[in-house]
Write a protein that holds these residues in place. Structure first.
Motif, PDB file in Angstrom:
ATOM      1  N   UNK A   1     -45.502   5.032  -9.530  1.00  0.00           N
ATOM      2  CA  UNK A   1     -46.178   6.318  -9.712  1.00  0.00           C
ATOM      3  C   UNK A   1     -45.125   7.406  -9.896  1.00  0.00           C
ATOM      4  N   UNK A   2     -45.252   8.154 -10.984  1.00  0.00           N
ATOM      5  CA  UNK A   2     -44.332   9.250 -11.284  1.00  0.00           C
ATOM      6  C   UNK A   2     -45.139  10.537 -11.423  1.00  0.00           C
ATOM      7  N   UNK A   3     -44.719  11.578 -10.756  1.00  0.00           N
ATOM      8  CA  UNK A   3     -45.379  12.883 -10.851  1.00  0.00           C
ATOM      9  C   UNK A   3     -44.326  13.985 -10.799  1.00  0.00           C
ATOM     10  N   UNK A   4     -44.700  15.159 -11.268  1.00  0.00           N
ATOM     11  CA  UNK A   4     -43.879  16.360 -11.110  1.00  0.00           C
ATOM     12  C   UNK A   4     -44.474  17.191  -9.988  1.00  0.00           C
ATOM     13  N   UNK A   5     -43.615  17.751  -9.162  1.00  0.00           N
ATOM     14  CA  UNK A   5     -44.110  18.537  -8.034  1.00  0.00           C
ATOM     15  C   UNK A   5     -44.884  19.766  -8.485  1.00  0.00           C
ATOM     16  N   UNK A   6     -44.658  20.189  -9.716  1.00  0.00           N
ATOM     17  CA  UNK A   6     -45.376  21.350 -10.242  1.00  0.00           C
ATOM     18  C   UNK A   6     -46.773  20.993 -10.722  1.00  0.00           C
ATOM     19  N   UNK A   7     -47.134  19.705 -10.708  1.00  0.00           N
ATOM     20  CA  UNK A   7     -48.455  19.276 -11.156  1.00  0.00           C
ATOM     21  C   UNK A   7     -48.390  18.617 -12.518  1.00  0.00           C
ATOM     22  N   UNK A   8     -49.544  18.451 -13.126  1.00  0.00           N
ATOM     23  CA  UNK A   8     -49.627  17.786 -14.425  1.00  0.00           C
ATOM     24  C   UNK A   8     -50.049  16.340 -14.265  1.00  0.00           C
ATOM     25  N   UNK A  54     -42.791  14.465 -18.965  1.00  0.00           N
ATOM     26  CA  UNK A  54     -42.679  13.269 -18.130  1.00  0.00           C
ATOM     27  C   UNK A  54     -43.162  12.056 -18.906  1.00  0.00           C
ATOM     28  N   UNK A  55     -42.309  11.033 -19.022  1.00  0.00           N
ATOM     29  CA  UNK A  55     -42.736   9.745 -19.566  1.00  0.00           C
ATOM     30  C   UNK A  55     -41.778   8.664 -19.069  1.00  0.00           C
ATOM     31  N   UNK A  56     -42.159   7.397 -19.256  1.00  0.00           N
ATOM     32  CA  UNK A  56     -41.351   6.280 -18.750  1.00  0.00           C
ATOM     33  C   UNK A  56     -41.558   5.049 -19.605  1.00  0.00           C
ATOM     34  N   UNK A  57     -40.498   4.258 -19.753  1.00  0.00           N
ATOM     35  CA  UNK A  57     -40.536   2.996 -20.495  1.00  0.00           C
ATOM     36  C   UNK A  57     -39.826   1.919 -19.679  1.00  0.00           C
ATOM     37  N   UNK A  58     -40.245   0.682 -19.907  1.00  0.00           N
ATOM     38  CA  UNK A  58     -39.593  -0.458 -19.275  1.00  0.00           C
ATOM     39  C   UNK A  58     -38.532  -0.989 -20.231  1.00  0.00           C
ATOM     40  N   UNK A  59     -37.277  -1.076 -19.762  1.00  0.00           N
ATOM     41  CA  UNK A  59     -36.165  -1.511 -20.599  1.00  0.00           C
ATOM     42  C   UNK A  59     -35.651  -2.861 -20.128  1.00  0.00           C
ATOM     43  N   UNK A  60     -35.027  -3.649 -21.032  1.00  0.00           N
ATOM     44  CA  UNK A  60     -34.452  -4.944 -20.624  1.00  0.00           C
ATOM     45  C   UNK A  60     -33.355  -4.745 -19.574  1.00  0.00           C
ATOM     46  N   UNK A  61     -33.198  -5.718 -18.748  1.00  0.00           N
ATOM     47  CA  UNK A  61     -32.201  -5.665 -17.684  1.00  0.00           C
ATOM     48  C   UNK A  61     -31.054  -6.613 -18.044  1.00  0.00           C
ATOM     49  N   UNK A  62     -29.843  -6.101 -18.299  1.00  0.00           N
ATOM     50  CA  UNK A  62     -28.717  -6.969 -18.664  1.00  0.00           C
ATOM     51  C   UNK A  62     -28.152  -7.682 -17.447  1.00  0.00           C
ATOM     52  N   UNK A  63     -27.201  -8.575 -17.674  1.00  0.00           N
ATOM     53  CA  UNK A  63     -26.589  -9.302 -16.566  1.00  0.00           C
ATOM     54  C   UNK A  63     -25.661  -8.439 -15.737  1.00  0.00           C
ATOM     55  N   UNK A  64     -25.119  -7.345 -16.341  1.00  0.00           N
ATOM     56  CA  UNK A  64     -24.241  -6.430 -15.616  1.00  0.00           C
ATOM     57  C   UNK A  64     -24.342  -5.057 -16.252  1.00  0.00           C
ATOM     58  N   UNK A  65     -24.135  -4.013 -15.446  1.00  0.00           N
ATOM     59  CA  UNK A  65     -24.148  -2.652 -15.965  1.00  0.00           C
ATOM     60  C   UNK A  65     -23.324  -1.759 -15.051  1.00  0.00           C
ATOM     61  N   UNK A  66     -22.913  -0.615 -15.585  1.00  0.00           N
ATOM     62  CA  UNK A  66     -22.063   0.317 -14.860  1.00  0.00           C
ATOM     63  C   UNK A  66     -22.868   1.534 -14.423  1.00  0.00           C
ATOM     64  N   UNK A  67     -22.948   1.761 -13.130  1.00  0.00           N
ATOM     65  CA  UNK A  67     -23.609   2.970 -12.631  1.00  0.00           C
ATOM     66  C   UNK A  67     -22.796   4.207 -13.008  1.00  0.00           C
TER      67      UNK A  67
END
Length: 300
Positions: free
Chosen positions: A238-245, A125-138
């Motif tokens: 807040x980010x967690x795994x249901x298995x713990x950690x 589990x990890x997370x980063x903040x990324x730039x937000x463009x003017x448009x993107x495709x889901x």
């Protein structure tokens, strides 16, 4: 040039042989004369005795000169023979290059990349903040699944047609907004199949309010992109795994105005386990609509 030296050496050798024969003949004559004198005994020297002694002396001098000449010629021949020898051809054998000495101590192990603290296939589990463009495709980002909220009311949402259903939303009280900073697009949605660009989303008012989501684990590494915002609020992810950690926490400070973010989350959880997501307003400036916003989430 080598042939000329060879002819010269051969001529000198013949000359030395002739001189040696001459010296040998003179020596034989002198020995015969001496034997004759011993056999006949003493006699009166003939009238021409002085001339004979002179001849003998001359013969002796000639013999010495002949011997000296032979020795000289022999030395000259040896010198010429040595000079005429061709230098030894250079060796064509290749020698193996000698390895340069290593600066590394013999018992020192080579540098190795640090081992991944998470065992292969284990929870991650990890997370980063990324730039937000003017448009993107889901559609492009959510190859497995995606979901978008708002657009046709506070309770409305769109999802990937034929998606895996990994995104779990328990619902709750929400308000609709259209203040997003990014045009969201898709071509594989339902109930609206195609969207050229929308900035709609949902939000909640006041400090302490939050959105909670879940993403099912499969044992494989997954990438989740979360599109959220704040309206004159400070917030925490807040980010967690249901298995713990250990949880992963990201915060944004209180500030006035509308702000939007893209978080890139990587996780791995066993089948039956989940990634748990909570986006909560910590503080607000006090206006009526201050709080936290939610737009979309993708899974790949």
């Amino acid at each position: 040039m080598t042939s000329g030296i060879g002819h010269l050496t051969s001529g000198i050798g013949d000359l030395a042989g002739w001189i040696g024969d001459l010296a040998g003949g003179i020596g034989v004559r002198l020995r015969d004369a001496a034997r004759t004198r011993l056999t006949l005994g003493p006699t009166r020297p003939p009238a021409d005795a002085p001339a004979t002694r002179v001849a003998v002396a001359r013969a002796r001098r000639r013999r010495r000169r002949a011997v000296l000449a032979a020795v000289t010629v022999t030395g000259l021949v040896a010198a010429l023979a040595y000079a005429s020898r061709s230098p030894a051809p250079p060796s064509n054998r290749e020698t193996s290059p000698v390895a340069a000495p290593s600066d590394q101590a013999p018992d020192q192990a080579p540098d190795q990349a640090p081992a991944d603290p998470v065992s292969p296939g284990g929870p991650l589990l990890d997370a980063d903040l990324a730039p937000l463009p003017g448009a993107l495709s889901l559609t492009a980002l959510g190859t497995r699944d995606w979901r978008h909220w708002g657009g046709t009311g506070a309770d409305s949402f769109h999802r990937k047609a034929g998606g895996t259903g990994e995104i779990q939303d328990p619902g709750g009280e929400r308000l609709e907004h259209s203040a997003g900073a990014c045009d969201l697009q898709w071509t594989d949605g339902t109930p609206t199949a195609r969207q050229e660009g929308t900035r709609a989303g949902v939000f909640q008012r006041g400090a302490g309010k939050s959105f909670t989501l879940g993403v099912a684990g499969s044992g494989d590494l997954r990438t989740v992109r979360l599109f959220v915002g704040t309206f004159s609020a400070g917030a925490r992810l807040d980010l967690t795994l249901s298995s713990g950690g250990d949880p992963v926490v990201r915060e944004v400070a209180l500030a006035a105005g509308d702000r939007f973010y893209q978080y890139v989350i990587r996780f791995r959880a066993a089948p039956g386990e989940r990634l748990l997501i909570k986006w909560q307003a910590l503080t607000v400036t006090g206006a009526q609509n201050d709080g936290v916003a939610l737009q979309a989430v993708t899974v790949s």
